[in-house]
Motif scaffolding. Structure first.
Motif, PDB file in Angstrom:
ATOM      1  N   CYS A  49      -7.355 -17.342   1.570  1.00 18.33           N
ATOM      2  CA  CYS A  49      -7.324 -16.184   2.076  1.00 18.33           C
ATOM      3  C   CYS A  49      -6.574 -14.912   1.349  1.00 18.33           C
ATOM      4  CB  CYS A  49      -6.419 -15.839   3.692  1.00 18.33           C
ATOM      5  SG  CYS A  49      -7.160 -14.996   4.396  1.00 18.33           S
ATOM      6  N   GLY A  50      -7.545 -13.862   0.922  1.00 21.78           N
ATOM      7  CA  GLY A  50      -7.342 -12.783   0.139  1.00 21.78           C
ATOM      8  C   GLY A  50      -6.128 -12.644   0.363  1.00 21.78           C
ATOM      9  N   ALA A  51      -6.359 -11.733   1.918  1.00 20.63           N
ATOM     10  CA  ALA A  51      -4.996 -11.192   2.956  1.00 20.63           C
ATOM     11  C   ALA A  51      -3.857 -11.277   2.691  1.00 20.63           C
ATOM     12  CB  ALA A  51      -5.888 -10.677   4.272  1.00 20.63           C
ATOM     13  N   MET A  52      -4.011 -13.167   2.807  1.00 19.30           N
ATOM     14  CA  MET A  52      -2.788 -14.187   2.613  1.00 19.30           C
ATOM     15  C   MET A  52      -1.792 -13.996   1.793  1.00 19.30           C
ATOM     16  SD  MET A  52      -2.044 -14.248   6.116  1.00 19.30           S
ATOM     17  CE  MET A  52      -3.284 -12.530   6.594  1.00 19.30           C
ATOM     18  N   LYS A  53      -2.977 -13.941   0.215  1.00 18.53           N
ATOM     19  CA  LYS A  53      -2.794 -14.055  -0.871  1.00 18.53           C
ATOM     20  C   LYS A  53      -2.084 -12.589  -1.283  1.00 18.53           C
ATOM     21  CE  LYS A  53      -5.863 -17.653  -2.756  1.00 18.53           C
ATOM     22  NZ  LYS A  53      -7.440 -17.824  -4.196  1.00 18.53           N
ATOM     23  N   ALA A  54      -2.285 -11.479  -0.744  1.00 20.63           N
ATOM     24  CA  ALA A  54      -1.937 -10.233  -1.092  1.00 20.63           C
ATOM     25  C   ALA A  54      -0.868 -10.412  -0.420  1.00 20.63           C
ATOM     26  CB  ALA A  54      -2.600  -9.391  -0.202  1.00 20.63           C
ATOM     27  N   ARG A 100       2.094 -12.036   0.047  1.00 21.38           N
ATOM     28  CA  ARG A 100       2.358 -13.188  -0.397  1.00 21.38           C
ATOM     29  C   ARG A 100       3.149 -12.160  -2.133  1.00 21.38           C
ATOM     30  NH1 ARG A 100       4.992 -17.454  -0.163  1.00 21.38           N
ATOM     31  NH2 ARG A 100       4.656 -18.271  -2.356  1.00 21.38           N
ATOM     32  N   HIS A 101       2.267 -11.727  -2.190  1.00 20.06           N
ATOM     33  CA  HIS A 101       2.211 -11.013  -3.323  1.00 20.06           C
ATOM     34  C   HIS A 101       2.289  -8.816  -3.364  1.00 20.06           C
ATOM     35  CE1 HIS A 101       2.592 -14.248  -5.991  1.00 20.06           C
ATOM     36  NE2 HIS A 101       1.650 -14.472  -5.150  1.00 20.06           N
ATOM     37  N   PRO A 102       3.247  -8.615  -2.762  1.00 20.85           N
ATOM     38  CA  PRO A 102       3.163  -7.123  -2.106  1.00 20.85           C
ATOM     39  C   PRO A 102       2.958  -6.504  -2.659  1.00 20.85           C
ATOM     40  CG  PRO A 102       5.244  -7.861  -1.350  1.00 20.85           C
ATOM     41  CD  PRO A 102       4.314  -9.131  -2.269  1.00 20.85           C
ATOM     42  N   ALA A 103       3.523  -6.344  -4.077  1.00 19.68           N
ATOM     43  CA  ALA A 103       3.016  -5.171  -5.214  1.00 19.68           C
ATOM     44  C   ALA A 103       1.497  -5.302  -5.086  1.00 19.68           C
ATOM     45  CB  ALA A 103       3.290  -5.449  -6.920  1.00 19.68           C
ATOM     46  N   SER A 104       0.726  -6.402  -5.071  1.00 15.44           N
ATOM     47  CA  SER A 104      -0.923  -6.563  -5.061  1.00 15.44           C
ATOM     48  C   SER A 104      -1.609  -5.399  -4.132  1.00 15.44           C
ATOM     49  CB  SER A 104      -1.107  -7.560  -4.812  1.00 15.44           C
ATOM     50  OG  SER A 104      -1.252  -7.891  -4.082  1.00 15.44           O
ATOM     51  N   LEU A 105      -0.794  -5.270  -3.299  1.00 17.56           N
ATOM     52  CA  LEU A 105      -1.531  -4.131  -1.859  1.00 17.56           C
ATOM     53  C   LEU A 105      -0.894  -2.891  -2.332  1.00 17.56           C
ATOM     54  CD1 LEU A 105      -0.362  -6.713   1.111  1.00 17.56           C
ATOM     55  CD2 LEU A 105      -2.738  -6.258  -0.191  1.00 17.56           C
ATOM     56  N   ASP A 106       0.008  -2.168  -3.455  1.00 16.81           N
ATOM     57  CA  ASP A 106      -0.767  -1.183  -3.331  1.00 16.81           C
ATOM     58  C   ASP A 106      -1.274  -0.314  -3.796  1.00 16.81           C
ATOM     59  OD1 ASP A 106       3.190  -1.448  -3.069  1.00 16.81           O
ATOM     60  OD2 ASP A 106       2.601  -1.799  -5.331  1.00 16.81           O
ATOM     61  N   MET A 120      -4.073  -0.098  -2.195  1.00 14.59           N
ATOM     62  CA  MET A 120      -5.019  -0.148  -0.986  1.00 14.59           C
ATOM     63  C   MET A 120      -3.087  -0.045   0.272  1.00 14.59           C
ATOM     64  SD  MET A 120      -7.032  -3.773  -1.554  1.00 14.59           S
ATOM     65  CE  MET A 120      -5.617  -4.986  -2.377  1.00 14.59           C
ATOM     66  N   PRO A 121      -3.160   1.389   1.023  1.00 13.16           N
ATOM     67  CA  PRO A 121      -2.231   1.701   1.523  1.00 13.16           C
ATOM     68  C   PRO A 121      -3.248   1.330   2.718  1.00 13.16           C
ATOM     69  CG  PRO A 121      -3.169   3.460   0.513  1.00 13.16           C
ATOM     70  CD  PRO A 121      -3.888   2.015  -0.293  1.00 13.16           C
ATOM     71  N   ASN A 122      -4.386   1.435   3.114  1.00 16.53           N
ATOM     72  CA  ASN A 122      -4.790   0.543   4.779  1.00 16.53           C
ATOM     73  C   ASN A 122      -4.287  -0.112   4.552  1.00 16.53           C
ATOM     74  OD1 ASN A 122      -5.067   3.679   5.945  1.00 16.53           O
ATOM     75  ND2 ASN A 122      -6.672   3.432   4.443  1.00 16.53           N
ATOM     76  N   VAL A 123      -4.783  -1.413   3.487  1.00 16.52           N
ATOM     77  CA  VAL A 123      -4.436  -2.927   3.784  1.00 16.52           C
ATOM     78  C   VAL A 123      -3.326  -3.287   3.723  1.00 16.52           C
ATOM     79  CG1 VAL A 123      -4.996  -5.147   3.234  1.00 16.52           C
ATOM     80  CG2 VAL A 123      -6.721  -3.890   2.702  1.00 16.52           C
TER      81      VAL A 123
END
Length: 229
Positions: free
Chosen positions: A102-107, A109-115, A117-120
């Motif tokens: 799951c890409g969401a769960m991987k992200a 674990r690595h919060p910087a990858s979500l920067d 994508m603020p809504n996600v």
């Protein structure tokens, strides 16, 4: 898009023609799905395909990370879908379905990858409890694949707990009229693992035994007895 258009044309010319009577009945009589399935929006996870459900058989709500916001958050679409499925459609079962890779769960674990994508990033805060469980209650030497698998499963359990905060769900549980299920779909093997709420673990669904239930229907509630002073 050319492939999508071609498939839509095949649906009109072949599939719909074969199932015309079914669609006409659904248009005339409305829908009465058996269950609500809340799954990840991942394109590899198609609830209708996994469950082999036909038109009108399951009510589906998909979003990144199969998130169920707690009722107090009132986060629009998912909460509305739950309320409509339970109150208007009267579904007797709700399934929260996570999955492998799951890409969401991987992200998560690595919060910087979500920067970017603020809504996600904001939405995945509803999975923070699952991340804390894996970080603090699991062995620290888990490799990345095992940690993501554990996080996906723990996230399913967290979202089931969120489901129980929704008044429509809580009332149906108290009346013994609904069951909650937690599933983990392993893409690479096709195996579906179901959460056993009493045992506190996921078990593969098998044909020789009933599938585990995360939260079963309670005994119908009776008025609480009040002790005399």
């Amino acid at each position: 898009m050319a492939d999508i258009f071609d498939a839509a044309l095949r649906f009109q010319g072949e599939v719909f023609t074969k199932d015309k009577a079914l669609y006409q009945r659904l248009a005339r009589d409305g829908q009465s799905p058996k269950a609500l399935v809340i799954s990840c929006a991942d394109s590899r996870v198609a609830p209708e395909h996994i469950t082999q459900a036909g038109p009108g058989e399951i009510f589906v709500c998909r979003n990144a990370g199969n998130i169920v916001p707690p009722f107090a958050q009132m986060n629009g679409g998912v909460s509305s879908a739950i309320e409509y499925a339970v109150v208007a459609l009267g579904v007797a079962d709700i399934v929260v379905c996570g999955h492998s890779e799951c890409g969401a769960m991987k992200a998560l674990r690595h919060p910087a990858s979500l920067d970017p994508m603020p809504n996600v990033k904001a939405r995945l805060k509803h999975a923070s409890a699952a991340q804390s469980i894996v970080c603090e209650a699991y062995p620290p030497d888990l490799d990345e694949a095992a940690a993501c698998r554990a996080l996906s499963m723990e996230n399913v359990v967290v979202q089931i707990n969120h489901l129980r905060t929704h008044p429509s769900v809580a009332a149906k549980l108290a009346r013994g009229e609904i069951r909650l299920h937690g599933w983990y779909f392993e893409i690479e093997t096709g195996t579906i693992f179901a959460y056993d709420g009493e045992a506190g673990r996921f078990e593969p669904i098998r044909g020789d035994r009933p599938a585990p239930v995360a939260v079963g229907p309670a005994r119908p509630a009776a008025p609480l007895a009040v002790a005399a002073e």
